[in-house]
Design a protein around this motif. Sequence first.
Motif, mmCIF file in Angstrom:
data_model
loop_
_atom_site.group_PDB
_atom_site.id
_atom_site.type_symbol
_atom_site.label_atom_id
_atom_site.label_comp_id
_atom_site.label_asym_id
_atom_site.label_seq_id
_atom_site.Cartn_x
_atom_site.Cartn_y
_atom_site.Cartn_z
ATOM 1 N N GLN A 30 -7.730 39.627 38.703
ATOM 2 C CA GLN A 30 -7.957 38.202 38.497
ATOM 3 C C GLN A 30 -8.445 37.526 39.776
ATOM 4 O O GLN A 30 -8.117 37.984 40.888
ATOM 5 C CB GLN A 30 -6.663 37.531 38.039
ATOM 6 N N LYS B 201 -5.780 31.929 29.692
ATOM 7 C CA LYS B 201 -5.820 32.053 31.140
ATOM 8 C C LYS B 201 -5.178 33.368 31.579
ATOM 9 O O LYS B 201 -4.124 33.745 31.074
ATOM 10 C CB LYS B 201 -5.085 30.877 31.777
ATOM 11 N N SER C 27 -11.324 34.101 31.863
ATOM 12 C CA SER C 27 -12.503 34.373 32.687
ATOM 13 C C SER C 27 -13.545 35.067 31.828
ATOM 14 O O SER C 27 -13.213 35.832 30.919
ATOM 15 C CB SER C 27 -12.124 35.263 33.873
ATOM 16 N N LEU D 69 -9.587 38.285 30.260
ATOM 17 C CA LEU D 69 -11.003 38.476 30.588
ATOM 18 C C LEU D 69 -11.790 38.750 29.310
ATOM 19 O O LEU D 69 -11.444 39.629 28.520
ATOM 20 C CB LEU D 69 -11.170 39.657 31.553
#
Length: 516
Positions: free
Chosen positions: A259, A211, A235, A214
Amino acid sequence: MITIPYITALTTYFSYGLLFAFGQLRDFFRNLLDWWKASNLQGYAPICLGLEDFYIRRLYQRIQECVSILLKAYALPQLNYLLASPVTQLVDCFGRPISSPPDAWFDVVERVSNDNNKTLKRTTKVSRCLNLGSYNYLGFAAADEYCTPRVIESLKKYFASTCSTRVDGGTTALHSELEKVVADFVGKPAALVTGMGYVTNSAILPVLIGKGGLIISDSLNHNSIVNGARGSGASIRVFQHNTPSHLENVLRENIADGQPRTHRPWKKIIVVVEGIYSMEGEICKLPEIIAICKKYKAYVYLDEAHSIGAVGKTGRGVCELLGVDTADVDIMMGTFTKSFGSCGGYIAGSKELIQYLKYTSPAHLYATSISPPAAQQIISSIKVILGEDGSSRGAQKLTQIRENSNYFRSELQKMGFEVLGDNDSPVMPIMLYNPAKIPAFSRECLKRNVAVVIVGFPATPLLLSRARICISAAHTREDMVRALEVISKVGDMVGIKYFPAEPKKPKLEENRVKVE
């Protein structure tokens, strides 16, 4: 980018639309009948809902039956052959059992069905087929004069399995040697070996990033990468397949935005690409991608499942082929299931990275270690590739796989087939498009003792079904000439030569004047 002929796209969409409409109609009446029946689940929800297995029931098992309506309606002469097929389902084209090593030729067990392919039963009859489907790129999957005796000795010494994880009792001297050999082979300080290639991606990626991180993934990356990325909690963004310019746009936009919601800087950015894309046969544009990642301070994760051992002057993969310094690739991943004739996978990188993974990766902590004979097979095959067996067979295999791949690809293109991929790649997809052509191509090739792999939706986009040919160094020129003859004949029958064939040039001998 693939340019699909208009009539091909139209008939393919119509075919799938027809299958979907008939499937929904049958499900409607099925649900009406089920509504009158008493439920015996006693409060439990059904394990598998109707929509979840709709593709299996209504498309996968009925793909040719409904498409025949389309063929009759359009009365396309080159497709009339498909109407004569007595089999109405696609199931028999997949999962064909074999009863011999996956060499250039292998034994395919014949199956029969008494219920329109709803169930298939194996027979005792086998067909000797030319193998164009296995990932046996260097021919190590069959008996080898150097590898096989050493594998047998390791089996006698260590037996078939360690029956343990690596951190308990699953690390033998062979495992330690294998990790050192792999690290040296790919040009990295250290390596970690896992017992399964798929798990190498799906279990390692969630450990590398989480978390606040990317992952930027090529749109055609393998499913193991997709699942690993989803399981990480990071992500995920996707860039257009093998397009460095779009990768740069995605990187720039996401670094600028930060983010979601908080817009804080990303904790970590990893760009994930493959060396050779398994469904396209295309070689990654690695130098351009590395340059962009350096510019934006992103890590590079390279999956070399299909390229390690298969390309490069000494078989060291796309880095060697494209002249890339392995120090510029942060995480190098690969599998042993292709060029090395074994099983499992590896992650190679810095000593700090590998040490971290050994303490945190579920593939190392909880999964059974790779079997000692499989480890010995990898070690021995790498030694053959490097010439450490005292022969030049490794160099000959690498030359053979390159020549075979380029010859087969060029001949298919000359015949008029639409073939994806790049030169030097042993993976060459032949585009089929229409769903009715998927089982037709597979069955007719098998009748002529040529075994091919066919792929359709959902493994590929809806329009882009294909036959994926994998060439091996074990194939002789005679094998490939025979395969090309069969594929050409079947291609004419099924109607998949989408380009005009090149005229054959007269042989020089025919125009030569003999001089005494």
